[in-house]
Write a protein that holds these residues in place. Structure first.
Motif, PDB file in Angstrom:
ATOM      1  N   SER A 154      26.334  50.512  -0.240  1.00  0.00           N
ATOM      2  CA  SER A 154      26.757  49.867   0.844  1.00  0.00           C
ATOM      3  C   SER A 154      27.805  50.859   1.501  1.00  0.00           C
ATOM      4  O   SER A 154      27.921  50.756   2.882  1.00  0.00           O
ATOM      5  N   TYR A 155      28.486  51.539   0.829  1.00  0.00           N
ATOM      6  CA  TYR A 155      29.534  52.434   1.307  1.00  0.00           C
ATOM      7  C   TYR A 155      28.994  53.562   1.942  1.00  0.00           C
ATOM      8  O   TYR A 155      29.701  54.149   3.231  1.00  0.00           O
ATOM      9  N   THR A 156      27.808  54.275   1.579  1.00  0.00           N
ATOM     10  CA  THR A 156      27.477  55.435   2.019  1.00  0.00           C
ATOM     11  C   THR A 156      26.348  55.232   3.153  1.00  0.00           C
ATOM     12  O   THR A 156      26.213  56.181   3.748  1.00  0.00           O
ATOM     13  N   GLY A 157      25.636  54.324   3.110  1.00  0.00           N
ATOM     14  CA  GLY A 157      24.543  53.830   3.898  1.00  0.00           C
ATOM     15  C   GLY A 157      23.287  54.898   3.478  1.00  0.00           C
ATOM     16  O   GLY A 157      22.353  54.862   4.192  1.00  0.00           O
ATOM     17  N   ARG A 158      23.329  55.366   2.266  1.00  0.00           N
ATOM     18  CA  ARG A 158      22.399  56.152   1.789  1.00  0.00           C
ATOM     19  C   ARG A 158      21.731  55.131   0.626  1.00  0.00           C
ATOM     20  O   ARG A 158      22.015  54.272   0.110  1.00  0.00           O
ATOM     21  N   GLN A 159      20.281  55.766   0.179  1.00  0.00           N
ATOM     22  CA  GLN A 159      19.568  55.060  -0.945  1.00  0.00           C
ATOM     23  C   GLN A 159      19.214  55.808  -2.104  1.00  0.00           C
ATOM     24  O   GLN A 159      19.508  54.913  -3.290  1.00  0.00           O
ATOM     25  N   ALA A 160      19.465  57.183  -2.256  1.00  0.00           N
ATOM     26  CA  ALA A 160      19.198  57.612  -3.419  1.00  0.00           C
ATOM     27  C   ALA A 160      20.160  57.610  -4.444  1.00  0.00           C
ATOM     28  O   ALA A 160      21.298  57.539  -4.244  1.00  0.00           O
ATOM     29  N   VAL A 161      19.688  57.858  -5.907  1.00  0.00           N
ATOM     30  CA  VAL A 161      20.508  57.549  -7.011  1.00  0.00           C
ATOM     31  C   VAL A 161      20.304  58.628  -7.831  1.00  0.00           C
ATOM     32  O   VAL A 161      19.036  58.807  -8.065  1.00  0.00           O
ATOM     33  N   VAL A 162      21.188  59.633  -8.334  1.00  0.00           N
ATOM     34  CA  VAL A 162      21.002  60.806  -9.136  1.00  0.00           C
ATOM     35  C   VAL A 162      21.516  60.298 -10.566  1.00  0.00           C
ATOM     36  O   VAL A 162      22.557  59.902 -10.734  1.00  0.00           O
ATOM     37  N   ILE A 200      36.045  51.824  -1.255  1.00  0.00           N
ATOM     38  CA  ILE A 200      34.452  51.976  -1.565  1.00  0.00           C
ATOM     39  C   ILE A 200      34.071  50.681  -2.081  1.00  0.00           C
ATOM     40  O   ILE A 200      32.938  49.846  -1.734  1.00  0.00           O
ATOM     41  N   MET A 201      34.851  49.930  -3.010  1.00  0.00           N
ATOM     42  CA  MET A 201      35.006  48.771  -3.670  1.00  0.00           C
ATOM     43  C   MET A 201      34.713  47.756  -2.498  1.00  0.00           C
ATOM     44  O   MET A 201      34.097  46.618  -2.717  1.00  0.00           O
ATOM     45  N   ASP A 202      35.451  47.945  -1.439  1.00  0.00           N
ATOM     46  CA  ASP A 202      35.573  46.939  -0.153  1.00  0.00           C
ATOM     47  C   ASP A 202      34.393  47.044   0.711  1.00  0.00           C
ATOM     48  O   ASP A 202      34.372  46.082   1.491  1.00  0.00           O
ATOM     49  N   ALA A 203      33.356  48.103   0.377  1.00  0.00           N
ATOM     50  CA  ALA A 203      32.150  48.158   1.409  1.00  0.00           C
ATOM     51  C   ALA A 203      31.385  46.889   1.572  1.00  0.00           C
ATOM     52  O   ALA A 203      30.862  46.568   2.656  1.00  0.00           O
ATOM     53  N   PRO A 204      30.783  46.319   0.239  1.00  0.00           N
ATOM     54  CA  PRO A 204      30.065  45.333   0.509  1.00  0.00           C
ATOM     55  C   PRO A 204      30.505  43.779   1.388  1.00  0.00           C
ATOM     56  O   PRO A 204      31.679  43.645   1.238  1.00  0.00           O
ATOM     57  N   HIS A 205      29.821  43.217   1.945  1.00  0.00           N
ATOM     58  CA  HIS A 205      30.261  42.042   2.695  1.00  0.00           C
ATOM     59  C   HIS A 205      30.693  41.038   1.773  1.00  0.00           C
ATOM     60  O   HIS A 205      30.354  41.104   0.730  1.00  0.00           O
ATOM     61  N   SER A 206      31.527  40.109   2.454  1.00  0.00           N
ATOM     62  CA  SER A 206      31.723  38.919   1.551  1.00  0.00           C
ATOM     63  C   SER A 206      30.761  38.325   0.911  1.00  0.00           C
ATOM     64  O   SER A 206      29.812  37.782   1.825  1.00  0.00           O
ATOM     65  N   GLY A 207      30.474  38.029  -0.193  1.00  0.00           N
ATOM     66  CA  GLY A 207      29.426  37.262  -0.666  1.00  0.00           C
ATOM     67  C   GLY A 207      28.379  38.324  -1.542  1.00  0.00           C
ATOM     68  O   GLY A 207      27.393  37.608  -2.042  1.00  0.00           O
TER      69      GLY A 207
END
Length: 449
Positions: free
Chosen positions: A145-153, A311-318
């Motif tokens: 959510s914070y980065t707008g990216r998808q990949a995880v290493v 970073i923690m606040d990036a996701p929307h409420s809910g």
């Protein structure tokens, strides 16, 4: 010697009065096999009746020295006074309201404590969940959510849970992933600096492993596509691997330079276990997000993601939550657990456990060539067992050694990608006499192989 950390008085002694398992445990195992899914495995086929301090008593009256802590959960003991007191008081008030319906102070208090305890002096926030796997999943959600990216290493030998996404993040196939696919996409695995098994030797391990990992990320994924780099500062289920010094700081720096969220998975290594509040402090690493569970609440189910407020606040409420996440009784237990860690100075106790255990483990390695490596920090130690004359893993001798220890009254756990690591996770409140006696049992078991 009585229990160090409160609760019902429980003699702190090893006592084997029946076969292991005894008749009552065998009866209960028959009931388990009839009623419980076979996928729920058992390390030691005895049924617990009481536990506390450094021992676990089974239904047949056998008392085992506990070198497992419920897989690093009961570092403060199984019934620490403050945990029992606070959880009992909360039970008498209410068991649940759901924080997303009507919030409650214990949830906020735990998040405040996590902000104080975790590395870094930046503004932090937390979200609470039920299990380590949930914490990891939510850390990935937050990073995306914070980065707008998808990949995880993630890394070779890493373990992050048993849910669909965390199985994809986990390295080991059996028993964690086998037959359960397909798995979540956009997960990429790179080398970890495993000193004992690095082909060119431990002296080159950190630099070469970091270079390989960064090269693979850059060429195969693209740093600009990576939301998160996720690693355990001490790899747990992979074999208690301490990455070679310098590896973690280099990866953290690479993440910072490329706008990647660096996530420290401290679910097994956190809360004083390695002699520091968190294992990543050993090399001065300040992660963007840190996941915790296991040792946080003295045995009650609780987990957390803690990190930089923005970073923690990036996701929307809910976007974050869960019906039971941050249950008030579990939160009260966590506050009692943290109180105990502070009052008893459990980081210092973990260091003392290392001072007692590691020299003896190294001496055993000199005597028995099946021990290829001794490693770990604090109360998170391990031996890697190999076939004599080389480094070929020997899971058979590892299983035999564990069985012998169990039969003689010592609860030990095995682990490792190759099933050849014996790990030691005693409660940090254990008495030194029990540590020494447990090592005596281990030595006798090695002599009997």
């Amino acid at each position: 010697m009585t229990e160090l950390s409160g609760g019902p008085a429980l003699p702190q002694e090893r006592r084997v009065v029946t076969s292991v398992p005894g008749p009552k445990s065998q009866e209960l195992m028959a009931r388990k096999q009839a009623a419980v899914a076979d996928g729920i495995g058992t390390v030691m086929p005895v049924f617990a009746k009481r536990a506390g301090g450094g021992v676990l008593e089974d239904v047949d009256g056998n008392s085992f020295i506990d070198f497992g802590s419920g897989i690093a959960v009961t570092g403060v003991g199984n019934s620490a006074d403050a945990v029992v007191r606070r959880a009992s008081a909360q039970l008498a008030q209410y068991t649940h309201t759901c924080v997303m319906v009507t919030p409650y102070e214990p949830y906020v208090e735990v998040c405040e404590e996590l902000a104080r305890l975790t590395p870094g002096d930046h503004a932090k926030k937390s979200a609470l969940f039920n299990s380590g796997a949930e914490a990891v999943e939510n850390a990935v959600k937050i990073a995306r959510s914070y980065t707008g990216r998808q990949a995880v290493v993630v890394f070779d030998h890493g373990y992050h849970g048993r849910t669909n996404l965390t199985m994809a993040l986990t390295s080991k196939n059996m028993p964690y992933k086998h037959g359960f696919g397909p798995f979540a996409p956009e997960v990429y695995r790179v080398p970890v600096a495993y000193p004992f098994r690095w082909l060119t030797g431990p002296e080159n391990c950190a630099e070469e492993a970091a270079a390989q990992a960064i090269d693979q990320i850059s060429k195969q994924v693209g740093a600009e596509n990576v939301a998160a780099i996720l690693i355990e500062p001490v790899l747990g289920e992979g074999g208690f691997i301490e990455p070679a010094k310098g590896f973690l700081p280099r990866l953290a720096q690479f993440a910072k330079e490329n706008g990647i969220v660096f996530v420290a998975d401290e679910i097994q290594s956190g809360f004083c276990r390695t002699g520091q509040w968190f294992a990543c402090e050993d090399e001065g690493i300040v992660p963007d997000l840190i996941t915790t569970a296991k040792g946080i609440a003295g045995g009650m189910p609780l987990a957390a993601v803690t990190g930089r407020a923005e970073i923690m606040d990036a996701p929307h409420s809910g976007g974050l939550g869960g019906t039971y996440g941050g249950n008030p009784v579990a939160c009260a237990a966590a506050l009692g657990s943290i109180e105990t860690m502070r009052e008893m100075d459990l980081p210092a106790r973990a260091k003392r456990i290392e001072e007692v255990m590691k020299p003896r483990l190294r001496k055993l390695a000199e005597q028995y060539d099946v021990i290829g490596d001794v490693r770990g920090r604090g109360a998170m130690l391990a031996i890697e067992l190999v076939k004599p004359g080389g480094k070929e893993p020997d899971p058979q001798v590892t299983a035999a050694l564990a069985k012998s220890c169990h039969e003689q009254g010592l609860l030990v756990l095995t682990t490792g990608t190759y099933g050849n690591v014996m790990r030691f996770l005693p409660p940090m409140v254990i008495g030194e006499d029990l540590l020494e006696e447990g090592l005596d049992v281990l030595e006798g078991a090695l002599a009997g192989l």
